[in-house]
Design an enzyme around this catalytic site. Structure first.
Site, PDB file in Angstrom:
ATOM      1  N   GLY A   1       0.809  -1.212   0.000  1.00 20.04           N
ATOM      2  CA  GLY A   1       0.000   0.000   0.000  1.00 20.04           C
ATOM      3  C   GLY A   1       0.841   1.260   0.000  1.00 20.04           C
ATOM      4  O   GLY A   1       2.065   1.238   0.142  1.00 20.04           O
TER       5      GLY A   1
ATOM      6  N   GLY B   1       6.933   8.172   6.201  1.00 26.93           N
ATOM      7  CA  GLY B   1       6.028   8.626   5.153  1.00 26.93           C
ATOM      8  C   GLY B   1       6.490   9.862   4.406  1.00 26.93           C
ATOM      9  O   GLY B   1       5.741  10.415   3.604  1.00 26.93           O
TER      10      GLY B   1
ATOM     11  N   ASP C   1       4.421  -4.714  -7.492  1.00 25.77           N
ATOM     12  CA  ASP C   1       3.677  -3.504  -7.123  1.00 25.77           C
ATOM     13  C   ASP C   1       4.165  -2.287  -7.905  1.00 25.77           C
ATOM     14  O   ASP C   1       3.575  -1.212  -7.796  1.00 25.77           O
ATOM     15  CB  ASP C   1       3.764  -3.245  -5.611  1.00 25.77           C
ATOM     16  N   ASN C   2       5.224  -2.469  -8.708  1.00 24.09           N
ATOM     17  CA  ASN C   2       5.713  -1.381  -9.565  1.00 24.09           C
ATOM     18  C   ASN C   2       5.480  -1.668 -11.041  1.00 24.09           C
ATOM     19  O   ASN C   2       6.121  -1.054 -11.899  1.00 24.09           O
ATOM     20  CB  ASN C   2       7.209  -1.147  -9.325  1.00 24.09           C
TER      21      ASN C   2
END
Length: 477
Positions: free
Chosen positions: A89, A123, A253-254
């Site tokens: 995510g 983050g 995920d890429n």
């Protein structure tokens, strides 16, 4: 009269709430615009002057939310260096929403603060890696490679702790969408656990409507989706290989469903031609080496096929059969795109002789540590009679190449003079981290016009000096 903020929609958040966690970007203490892509802003129907304003900076950092928008962190899974992670995510990113100005595009932030998917991270992002994504993605766009684009980089005014404190930044990214193979992996994992294919079907339908609407008219829309993604990725990877681009982190995920390049982390451009080229400091085994990229793409597509296998056919046996048959078409399609591109780079028409000459040239490049990008521009010069432009080892080869009457004028249009060479990128990013943006601005001016040779820019066309040494890249987190 003030300028109205962009009108964003929340289609992804509304249609796939199971994959969208509503969230708020962190508020930067002292935002300052570092670079703005005015060409892209105009393409999106955005007012550059407004984007430079205080309200515009709030929008670019996720602190001015247009009506009807719902910023969300997207959920997905993924194979990272071959190891499956069931929940990844957007740990430091937010989808602000979709902007429809003729074509629907995601407006997305990177480095906007921790989300529920941050996995213990802060983050945040820093100036260097965010400007790297801006520079490399815009270079790729100028080279004709499908890619996410960069709208802006805004310095936050905060210091972010990495090995040393570094100035923080937020990238505003634009993409056809942020659907990934990993998005399907997360949903398929849930479908296997529950036996309910409802969300998987909705995600596939959303991908079809968003990217491949013609697939909806096919006899089997979901197989048509897989075929379309395979075709898009075969073309994309061929384009990477043709320009010497090494992505560096080809995790599932890429890999986008749209066929755009995404996530410019430890990426770089190959200089001396070598299929074993690796830049990423964490790719110890060379899994994502330059020459491995087509095979990795096929592996990733196999993982994608596994996710939508239940939608292919009534029985698992039949579904597996059509999936394998389709997947086996990847390498022929990739080689078709790559071969056509290589013929163009060498100025040749397709023939057995031309294919053999290309193989011989690549072998000579590899054996003699010849710079990949410079070779093709020097080959153009040799085609115009300046045979001294090439190393002497190409002497016999050059005679055979010229005998095939290459189209030298056409070669000028497909072989770049300027790429974002690694030493130039590092110099520019170091200067920018110290507050001097002039080298980044100059580099952008050069690499966004890659095919037009200009006087006084020889420095930007030259390979790295020997003292630059072996280049290593890092993920930037």
């Amino acid at each position: 009269m003030g300028v109205a903020p962009p009108q964003l929609t929340a289609d992804f958040a509304r249609e796939l709430p199971e994959l969208a966690k509503p969230w708020q970007a962190a508020t930067p203490p002292d935002p300052k615009l570092l670079v703005l892509n005015e060409e892209l802003a105009a393409e999106l129907g955005l007012d550059p002057d407004w984007l430079r304003s205080q309200d515009g900076l709030k929008f670019l950092t996720g602190n001015e939310i247009p009506d009807h928008a719902t910023p969300v962190a997207q959920a997905y899974a993924g194979h990272q260096f071959g190891n499956y992670v069931p929940l990844l995510g957007d740990g430091r990113a937010l989808l602000l929403g979709e902007l429809d100005h003729g074509t629907r595009r995601d407006i997305h932030l990177k480095g906007s603060g921790p989300t529920p998917f941050a996995r213990g991270g802060d983050g945040l992002a820093v100036v260097g890696p965010m400007l790297r994504e801006y520079v490399i993605s815009e270079a790729m766009h100028a080279l004709g490679v499908p890619t996410t684009r960069s709208l802006a980089v805004v310095a936050t005014g905060a210091q972010v702790q990495r090995e040393t404190p570094l100035p923080g930044a937020v990238l505003t990214r634009v993409a056809a969408s942020h659907l990934r193979v990993g998005s399907f992996q997360l949903v398929a994992q849930q479908a296997r656990a529950t036996g309910d294919l409802g969300l998987l079907r909705r995600l596939a339908d959303y991908a079809i409507a968003r990217h491949y609407p013609e697939a909806a008219q096919a006899e089997n829309p979901y197989l048509a989706l897989f075929q379309a993604v395979l075709e898009a990725q075969a073309s994309l990877i061929a384009r990477w290989m043709l320009v010497g681009f090494v992505h560096g982190v080809m995790n599932t995920d890429n890999m986008t469903i749209s066929g755009e390049t995404i996530d410019y982390g430890p990426c770089a451009f190959m200089e001396a031609y070598d299929p074993a080229t690796v830049f990423s400091s964490i790719d110890y085994a060379g899994r994502y080496a330059y020459g491995n990229q087509p095979l990795v793409a096929q592996w990733n597509l196999a993982r994608f096929a596994e996710t939508i296998l239940p939608l292919f056919a009534a029985t698992e046996e039949l579904a597996l059969s059509v999936a394998v048959e389709t997947l086996e078409g990847f390498m022929p399609r990739y080689h078709g795109f790559w071969s056509a591109g290589m013929l163009a780079k060498f100025g040749l028409s397709g023939s057995v002789e031309a294919a053999a000459l290309i193989d011989q040239a690549l072998a000579l490049l590899n054996e003699n540590d010849v710079d990949y990008t410079s070779f093709f521009r020097n080959l153009v010069r040799a085609g115009r009679g300046h045979t001294e432009a090439l190393p002497a080892v190409f002497g016999d080869w050059l005679v055979s190449w010229r005998a095939l009457q290459p189209d030298v004028e056409a070669m000028d249009r497909v072989n770049p003079v300027y790429i974002p060479r690694n030493h130039l990128v590092e110099q520019a990013l170091t200067a920018a981290t110290g507050g001097d943006l002039a080298p980044v601005e100059k580099l952008l001016d050069v690499i966004t016009q890659p095919y037009r040779e200009r006087d006084g820019l020889e420095f930007y066309a030259a390979p790295a000096p020997p003292e630059f040494g072996a280049y290593r890249t890092f993920c930037g987190t």
